[in-house]
Motif scaffolding. Structure first.
Motif, PDB file in Angstrom:
ATOM      1  N   GLY A   1      -8.959  -4.346 -22.364  1.00  0.00           N
ATOM      2  CA  GLY A   1      -7.538  -4.422 -22.684  1.00  0.00           C
ATOM      3  C   GLY A   1      -7.238  -4.519 -24.165  1.00  0.00           C
ATOM      4  N   ALA A   2      -8.106  -3.912 -24.993  1.00  0.00           N
ATOM      5  CA  ALA A   2      -7.989  -4.074 -26.443  1.00  0.00           C
ATOM      6  C   ALA A   2      -7.265  -2.930 -27.138  1.00  0.00           C
ATOM      7  CB  ALA A   2      -9.386  -4.233 -27.053  1.00  0.00           C
ATOM      8  N   LEU A   3      -6.783  -1.929 -26.390  1.00  0.00           N
ATOM      9  CA  LEU A   3      -6.302  -0.713 -27.046  1.00  0.00           C
ATOM     10  C   LEU A   3      -4.813  -0.432 -26.877  1.00  0.00           C
ATOM     11  CD1 LEU A   3      -9.302   1.689 -26.362  1.00  0.00           C
ATOM     12  CD2 LEU A   3      -8.853   0.245 -28.356  1.00  0.00           C
ATOM     13  N   ASP A   4      -4.053  -1.364 -26.344  1.00  0.00           N
ATOM     14  CA  ASP A   4      -2.607  -1.156 -26.257  1.00  0.00           C
ATOM     15  C   ASP A   4      -1.997  -1.068 -27.651  1.00  0.00           C
ATOM     16  OD1 ASP A   4      -2.514  -1.102 -23.524  1.00  0.00           O
ATOM     17  OD2 ASP A   4      -1.905  -3.195 -23.286  1.00  0.00           O
ATOM     18  N   GLU A   5      -1.079  -0.104 -27.820  1.00  0.00           N
ATOM     19  CA  GLU A   5      -0.351   0.090 -29.074  1.00  0.00           C
ATOM     20  C   GLU A   5      -1.288   0.434 -30.238  1.00  0.00           C
ATOM     21  OE1 GLU A   5       2.790   0.296 -29.387  1.00  0.00           O
ATOM     22  OE2 GLU A   5       3.648  -0.735 -27.657  1.00  0.00           O
ATOM     23  N   LYS A   6      -2.476   0.964 -29.922  1.00  0.00           N
ATOM     24  CA  LYS A   6      -3.426   1.354 -30.954  1.00  0.00           C
ATOM     25  C   LYS A   6      -3.631   2.868 -30.947  1.00  0.00           C
ATOM     26  CE  LYS A   6      -4.397  -2.849 -32.317  1.00  0.00           C
ATOM     27  NZ  LYS A   6      -3.961  -3.325 -33.663  1.00  0.00           N
ATOM     28  N   VAL A   7      -3.940   3.424 -32.093  1.00  0.00           N
ATOM     29  CA  VAL A   7      -4.354   4.822 -32.195  1.00  0.00           C
ATOM     30  C   VAL A   7      -5.813   4.886 -31.754  1.00  0.00           C
ATOM     31  CG1 VAL A   7      -4.794   6.742 -33.767  1.00  0.00           C
ATOM     32  CG2 VAL A   7      -2.742   5.325 -34.054  1.00  0.00           C
ATOM     33  N   VAL A   8      -6.109   5.752 -30.793  1.00  0.00           N
ATOM     34  CA  VAL A   8      -7.466   5.854 -30.258  1.00  0.00           C
ATOM     35  C   VAL A   8      -7.972   7.282 -30.470  1.00  0.00           C
ATOM     36  CG1 VAL A   8      -8.957   5.523 -28.263  1.00  0.00           C
ATOM     37  CG2 VAL A   8      -6.895   4.121 -28.522  1.00  0.00           C
ATOM     38  N   LEU A   9      -9.052   7.406 -31.246  1.00  0.00           N
ATOM     39  CA  LEU A   9      -9.638   8.706 -31.568  1.00  0.00           C
ATOM     40  C   LEU A   9     -11.018   8.800 -30.931  1.00  0.00           C
ATOM     41  CD1 LEU A   9      -8.716   8.859 -35.367  1.00  0.00           C
ATOM     42  CD2 LEU A   9      -7.409   9.765 -33.425  1.00  0.00           C
ATOM     43  N   GLY A  10     -11.246   9.873 -30.179  1.00  0.00           N
ATOM     44  CA  GLY A  10     -12.523  10.062 -29.513  1.00  0.00           C
ATOM     45  C   GLY A  10     -13.481  10.866 -30.360  1.00  0.00           C
ATOM     46  N   SER A  11     -14.713  10.371 -30.484  1.00  0.00           N
ATOM     47  CA  SER A  11     -15.748  11.083 -31.229  1.00  0.00           C
ATOM     48  C   SER A  11     -16.331  12.187 -30.348  1.00  0.00           C
ATOM     49  CB  SER A  11     -16.840  10.101 -31.664  1.00  0.00           C
ATOM     50  OG  SER A  11     -17.635  10.664 -32.672  1.00  0.00           O
ATOM     51  N   MET A  12     -16.494  13.379 -30.889  1.00  0.00           N
ATOM     52  CA  MET A  12     -16.778  14.553 -30.075  1.00  0.00           C
ATOM     53  C   MET A  12     -18.220  15.058 -30.195  1.00  0.00           C
ATOM     54  SD  MET A  12     -13.127  16.499 -30.728  1.00  0.00           S
ATOM     55  CE  MET A  12     -13.203  17.611 -29.332  1.00  0.00           C
ATOM     56  N   ASN A  13     -18.666  15.402 -31.382  1.00  0.00           N
ATOM     57  CA  ASN A  13     -20.022  15.959 -31.498  1.00  0.00           C
ATOM     58  C   ASN A  13     -21.004  14.876 -31.936  1.00  0.00           C
ATOM     59  OD1 ASN A  13     -18.699  16.005 -34.038  1.00  0.00           O
ATOM     60  ND2 ASN A  13     -20.030  17.629 -34.809  1.00  0.00           N
ATOM     61  N   ARG A  14     -21.837  14.443 -31.005  1.00  0.00           N
ATOM     62  CA  ARG A  14     -22.832  13.400 -31.253  1.00  0.00           C
ATOM     63  C   ARG A  14     -24.243  13.908 -31.016  1.00  0.00           C
ATOM     64  NH1 ARG A  14     -21.297   9.449 -34.257  1.00  0.00           N
ATOM     65  NH2 ARG A  14     -20.441  11.331 -35.172  1.00  0.00           N
ATOM     66  N   GLY A  15     -24.399  15.223 -30.824  1.00  0.00           N
ATOM     67  CA  GLY A  15     -25.702  15.761 -30.449  1.00  0.00           C
ATOM     68  C   GLY A  15     -26.699  15.911 -31.579  1.00  0.00           C
ATOM     69  N   GLY A  16     -26.226  15.911 -32.822  1.00  0.00           N
ATOM     70  CA  GLY A  16     -27.131  16.008 -33.954  1.00  0.00           C
ATOM     71  C   GLY A  16     -27.708  14.644 -34.268  1.00  0.00           C
ATOM     72  N   LEU A  17     -28.647  14.207 -33.445  1.00  0.00           N
ATOM     73  CA  LEU A  17     -29.142  12.834 -33.519  1.00  0.00           C
ATOM     74  C   LEU A  17     -29.740  12.514 -34.884  1.00  0.00           C
ATOM     75  CD1 LEU A  17     -30.810  12.456 -30.012  1.00  0.00           C
ATOM     76  CD2 LEU A  17     -28.458  11.955 -30.705  1.00  0.00           C
ATOM     77  N   ALA A  18     -29.465  11.320 -35.378  1.00  0.00           N
ATOM     78  CA  ALA A  18     -29.914  10.907 -36.710  1.00  0.00           C
ATOM     79  C   ALA A  18     -31.434  11.011 -36.819  1.00  0.00           C
ATOM     80  CB  ALA A  18     -29.469   9.477 -36.980  1.00  0.00           C
ATOM     81  N   GLY A  19     -31.902  11.738 -37.839  1.00  0.00           N
ATOM     82  CA  GLY A  19     -33.326  11.859 -38.105  1.00  0.00           C
ATOM     83  C   GLY A  19     -34.052  12.910 -37.300  1.00  0.00           C
ATOM     84  N   SER A  20     -33.345  13.628 -36.422  1.00  0.00           N
ATOM     85  CA  SER A  20     -34.001  14.615 -35.564  1.00  0.00           C
ATOM     86  C   SER A  20     -34.190  15.947 -36.286  1.00  0.00           C
ATOM     87  CB  SER A  20     -33.183  14.842 -34.293  1.00  0.00           C
ATOM     88  OG  SER A  20     -31.948  15.466 -34.595  1.00  0.00           O
ATOM     89  N   ALA A  21     -35.104  16.760 -35.749  1.00  0.00           N
ATOM     90  CA  ALA A  21     -35.328  18.090 -36.315  1.00  0.00           C
ATOM     91  C   ALA A  21     -34.125  18.993 -36.085  1.00  0.00           C
ATOM     92  CB  ALA A  21     -36.577  18.709 -35.688  1.00  0.00           C
ATOM     93  N   PHE A  22     -33.302  18.671 -35.079  1.00  0.00           N
ATOM     94  CA  PHE A  22     -32.143  19.498 -34.725  1.00  0.00           C
ATOM     95  C   PHE A  22     -30.829  18.860 -35.178  1.00  0.00           C
ATOM     96  CE2 PHE A  22     -33.554  16.865 -31.190  1.00  0.00           C
ATOM     97  CZ  PHE A  22     -32.414  16.134 -30.873  1.00  0.00           C
ATOM     98  N   GLU A  23     -30.866  18.028 -36.203  1.00  0.00           N
ATOM     99  CA  GLU A  23     -29.693  17.250 -36.592  1.00  0.00           C
ATOM    100  C   GLU A  23     -28.500  18.117 -36.972  1.00  0.00           C
ATOM    101  OE1 GLU A  23     -28.614  13.425 -39.480  1.00  0.00           O
ATOM    102  OE2 GLU A  23     -30.689  14.066 -39.215  1.00  0.00           O
ATOM    103  N   ILE A  24     -28.740  19.246 -37.606  1.00  0.00           N
ATOM    104  CA  ILE A  24     -27.630  20.114 -38.026  1.00  0.00           C
ATOM    105  C   ILE A  24     -26.994  20.824 -36.831  1.00  0.00           C
ATOM    106  CG2 ILE A  24     -27.092  22.224 -39.329  1.00  0.00           C
ATOM    107  CD1 ILE A  24     -27.195  19.754 -41.046  1.00  0.00           C
ATOM    108  N   ASP A  25     -27.754  21.027 -35.771  1.00  0.00           N
ATOM    109  CA  ASP A  25     -27.204  21.642 -34.558  1.00  0.00           C
ATOM    110  C   ASP A  25     -26.438  20.556 -33.808  1.00  0.00           C
ATOM    111  OD1 ASP A  25     -26.581  23.015 -32.292  1.00  0.00           O
ATOM    112  OD2 ASP A  25     -28.626  23.642 -31.824  1.00  0.00           O
TER     113      ASP A  25
END
Length: 296
Positions: A102-126
């Motif tokens: 119940g922490a998000l009433d009257e708040k701006v809520v932005l969803g993060s979309m691209n999380r597949g470029g895992l930190a430190g991975s060989a495919f980070e740019i993809d």
């Protein structure tokens, strides 16, 4: 930092998730949305908590700081409770925890979309869109979506990320939702992706990001504070939010940099995560209040 009372509330989340998964959609449907993105001062102060979904768990000298979910949630809830804090940026799991709390009433809520470029991975740019998409953001009644755009001109995977971000910008705009793009020119150094934070690199990154999609009407930029910000931000008329970045060694100096950049006409606020949620001395309320004061 976790208190006993809050630990009990978080423990209850698992029971709800296990027995009544529809509670997430119900919480999203009844969330009270506010009418405008900008706060009364014409600014936007957003707390970022989307790092764990990329496997980026460190904060300052604590390599697994963000791996403790109850502790993270309590810090985010405390930040959201402070005057002048407008909302949160996170991946679906964190946003859904916050909805159930119940922490998000009257708040701006932005969803993060691209999380597949895992930190430190060989495919980070993809950087695949493995979290929210535009349809889910609209269905959950969120206020917009954020995407990271790292442009490595030596890595062919950059083209796929560019195309995916352009599509997301168009789809979010089609629903009248903010598309928050965080652009960088990047390169690999000793096998790891590093963002180039020169004025010239950031100017080029902003110019590319501003042209993504079929319209820029709903596009905002999320940018770091670098040298010569006036020239850098002259690359676009799009509204910009400053990136908080890592936990600073000198919080006072970081606040001063934000304050100078906030004087520029296209800068409309701040998105900060680790620097506010895991400050030196663990005074989350104090760090958040100091950032809000800088916003004016």
């Amino acid at each position: 930092m976790i208190t006993e009372a809050f630990a009990e509330r978080v423990a209850a989340l698992t029971e709800v998730r296990a027995s009544r998964p529809l509670a997430v959609a119900e919480a999203a449907a009844r969330r009270v949305r506010r009418g405008t993105l900008l706060g009364p001062n014409g600014r936007l102060m957003i707390v970022a908590a989307d790092h764990p979904a990329r496997g980026s768990l460190g904060a300052g000298d604590r390599p697994l700081a963000m791996a403790d979910r109850p502790d993270l949630l309590e810090r985010v809830c405390l930040a959201l409770s402070r005057p002048g804090v407008d909302g949160v940026l996170a991946a679906p799991d964190v946003i859904e925890d916050l909805l159930l709390l119940g922490a998000l009433d009257e708040k701006v809520v932005l969803g993060s979309m691209n999380r597949g470029g895992l930190a430190g991975s060989a495919f980070e740019i993809d950087d695949r869109f493995t979290a929210y998409d535009a349809r889910a953001i609209a269905a959950r009644r969120l206020d917009g979506g954020k995407m990271l755009l790292r442009i490595d001109e030596t890595d062919p995977a950059t083209a796929r990320t560019l195309e995916s971000c352009a599509r997301a910008v168009s789809e979010l705009a089609g629903g009248g939702l903010m598309a928050l793009v965080e652009p960088f020119i990047s390169r690999r150094v000793d096998g790891r992706v590093r963002n180039v934070l020169t004025p010239e690199a950031m100017t080029r990154a902003i110019a590319i990001a501003a042209g993504l999609g079929t319209t820029s009407a709903y596009t905002w930029l999320k940018v770091p504070v670098v040298e010569d910000m006036e020239r850098v931000l002259a690359a676009s008329t799009l509204p910009a939010l400053l990136l908080g970045g890592e936990v600073p060694d000198d919080p006072g100096a970081a606040l001063a940099r934000w304050e100078r950049a906030l004087r520029l006409p296209t800068v409309k606020g701040l998105v900060a995560g680790r620097s506010l949620l895991y400050p030196a001395g663990d005074d989350v309320a104090g760090a958040v209040d100091a950032a809000v004061e800088v916003l004016g």
